[in-house]
Design an enzyme around this catalytic site. Structure first.
Site: not given
Length: 223
Positions: A118, A143
Site C-alpha cells: 500500500h 495486492k
C-alpha cells in the site's frame, strides 16, 4: 471479479450488531482486525468467524505503516496472524510483505497468503519491480493499492495488471488506484485481470471505495 467488503468492528458489540443480510452482495468479507486493540483481537475473533461461517473471509491486520490503525512489532504482527490463522483457518491471510519482510519466512506454511503493498502518497516509479517481486513469491493473491496523482497513473496501474496477468496466468492480482481519481481502476477488473475490487458498506476502509450496492450494479451492467 469478486466484490470484497471490509468490516471494521471496534469491539464485540460492533460484531454482534453486524447484519449479514446487508452483506449479501459481497462475495468475500474482509475482517480488518486493526480497528481493535491488539489484546482484543483474539477475544473478538470467535464471534467474527461465527458471524461469517460459510462465507469467504480475508483476515487482515492493517498496520499503521500501511495506512491501518494499529502499531505492532514484526514479531507481534506475525504471531497474531499465525494464531488466528491456525485457530480459525480464514480463506485468505493478508500479509504486508514490505513492512514485515524480516518475518515473512514464518508465514511460508500458509498457502493462502495475500501479499499486499500500500502506498497512500503516490504510484511509485518502481511499481513494476514491486509487482514482480511479489509475483515471484507465488502467493494466492498479489495486492497492490497505490495513490494516483494523474490520470496516467491510473491507466498505468491498469495496464501493468493486464500485462502481468497475461504473463503469469496462474497468479491472481488485486490492484487498484485509490482516491476519486482511481475509481475507474476499481470497476475495470474484468478488463485488466484484477480478481477483486474492494467496496464499502457505510465506512470506507480506503480512499475511493464505492458502495457495494453501486459496485454490484455497475459490474452487472459491464458484464
Amino acid at each position: 471479479m469478486k466484490i470484497v467488503v471490509p468490516v471494521m468492528p471496534k469491539n464485540l458489540a460492533d460484531v454482534e450488531a453486524i447484519d449479514p443480510e446487508r452483506l449479501a452482495d459481497a462475495d468475500i468479507i474482509e475482517w480488518r482486525a486493526d480497528f481493535l486493540p491488539k489484546e482484543e483481537i483474539l477475544k473478538v475473533a470467535p464471534a467474527v468467524f461465527e458471524k461469517f461461517v460459510g462465507r469467504e473471509l480475508i483476515f487482515t491486520i492493517r498496520t499503521s505503516r500501511e495506512g491501518g490503525h494499529i502499531e505492532l512489532t514484526d514479531q507481534e504482527y506475525v504471531d497474531l496472524i499465525k494464531e488466528v490463522a491456525v485457530l480459525y483457518q480464514p480463506d485468505f491471510i493478508d500479509f504486508e510483505y514490505y513492512s514485515h519482510k524480516e518475518v515473512f519466512e514464518q508465514m511460508l506454511e500458509f498457502p493462502n497468503l495475500v501479499l499486499s503493498y500500500h502506498n497512500f502518497n503516490e504510484t511509485p516509479e518502481n511499481f513494476l519491480e514491486i509487482m514482480s517481486e511479489l509475483t515471484s513469491l507465488s502467493p494466492a493473491v498479489v495486492k497492490m493499492s497505490v495513490m494516483p496523482k494523474t490520470e496516467q497513473d491510473v491507466l498505468d496501474v491498469m495496464n501493468f495488471t493486464r500485462g502481468f496477468k497475461t504473463l503469469n496466468m496462474g497468479q491472481a492480482y488485486a490492484t487498484m488506484s485509490m482516491g476519486k481519481l482511481g475509481i475507474l481502476s476499481r470497476l475495470a477488473g474484468g478488463i485488466t485481470g484484477s480478481c477483486w475490487t474492494f467496496a464499502c458498506l457505510d465506512e470506507a476502509s480506503a480512499p475511493g471505495q464505492v458502495s457495494v450496492a453501486s459496485v454490484k450494479k455497475i459490474l452487472e451492467v459491464l458484464e
